[in-house]
Write an enzyme that holds these catalytic residues in place. Sequence first.
Site: not given
Ligand code: NDP
Ligand code: OXD
Length: 309
Positions: A224, A272
């Site tokens: 993001r 995106h």
């Molecule tokens: P998940 O919820 O599966 O994973 C999030 C990870 O971030 C976890 O490992 C979590 O830690 C870690 N995390 C969360 N908060 C913190 C913190 N405060 N400090 C350190 N680590 C933290 O998310 P996804 O992998 O599914 O997706 C990640 C992001 O990718 C989405 O939220 C979205 O914003 C973005 N996205 C972008 C897309 C694009 O096309 N550009 C498409 C899809 C998603 P823990 O494992 O310990 O809980």
């Molecule tokens: C998602 C994205 O969060 O499209 O799925 O970024």
Amino acid sequence: MKRLFIASRGNPEQLAQLFRAELPDFEVLTEQPKAGDADVPFIVVGRPLPGVIRAVPGLKLVLSLNAGIEHLLASGEVPDELPIVRLVDEGLALGMAEWVLAQALAWHRNLFLYTELQAKGEWSPKAEKLANERTVTVLGAGALGRPVAEHFVRFGFNTRVWARSKHDVEGAKTFAGKDQLLDAARGADILVNLLPLTAETADVVDAKLLDVLNDGAFFINGARGGHVVDADLIAALDSGKLSGAALDVFRTEPLPAEDPLWRHPKVRLSPHVAAPTHQHMAVKEMAANIRRFENGEPVRNVVDRNLGY
Ligand code: NDP
Ligand code: OXD
């Protein structure tokens, strides 16, 4: 009770057809149900218009078409008592891995540089390194971060992963919590951001973090725009601290025409598209979760509202 409302503003009819194939015993609606109508326990949403969710009678579960759900939490559109399921599916994980690895390998093997040299007609081979001479830090070890880190390990990069809690990622060094963020990033050649956007992670990519990377490092943001302090990023690019950045996400999307990131010579932009939702795969996942809910089984990938992801 077997009713589902598709509130996507994209192509709800196309999604409805996919859901009808997966859940043939369901009535799948694409028109807003109203108070007084029969209950509709399930809604599938992307970025719903204000009031759409609250107007659905008998709603029990909100299924997001996106992995990132910060917009649903911030809008206050989902009543507190309703669980939100974020999208986790193989299509997203594969798509993100392709996009991140494409950017990382292109930078690592100087392909961006050679494209620039080609434009100048310059034959100028650079000293080429192998992956095992580079260090990559992946922020996030979730549905997207973990497979991306595993791909880096497979390619032979020295791989580090940072998350909120401690993870085991074979072949990678793992770090947990705020206190270990700078250690995770120190000396890295490539920094990849795959965190969810929460109160804790907003602005995490700032001057302090970028400063500890290796000089001339490459930054990849697939998560993001709100994770990045843009002024600090641009300063790091201008000073040479970073030799480049691949950005798929921005604070404001579409990226406004006047934003300096459009024209920065060291920035590679994409609109995106790193991990788009592949509807047929997403619908299978969502339908499986709807079945779990109906059978009284635990629903997967429910958002923890306290953590914000
Ligand atoms: P998940 O919820 O599966 O994973 C999030 C990870 O971030 C976890 O490992 C979590 O830690 C870690 N995390 C969360 N908060 C913190 C913190 N405060 N400090 C350190 N680590 C933290 O998310 P996804 O992998 O599914 O997706 C990640 C992001 O990718 C989405 O939220 C979205 O914003 C973005 N996205 C972008 C897309 C694009 O096309 N550009 C498409 C899809 C998603 P823990 O494992 O310990 O809980
Ligand atoms: C998602 C994205 O969060 O499209 O799925 O970024």
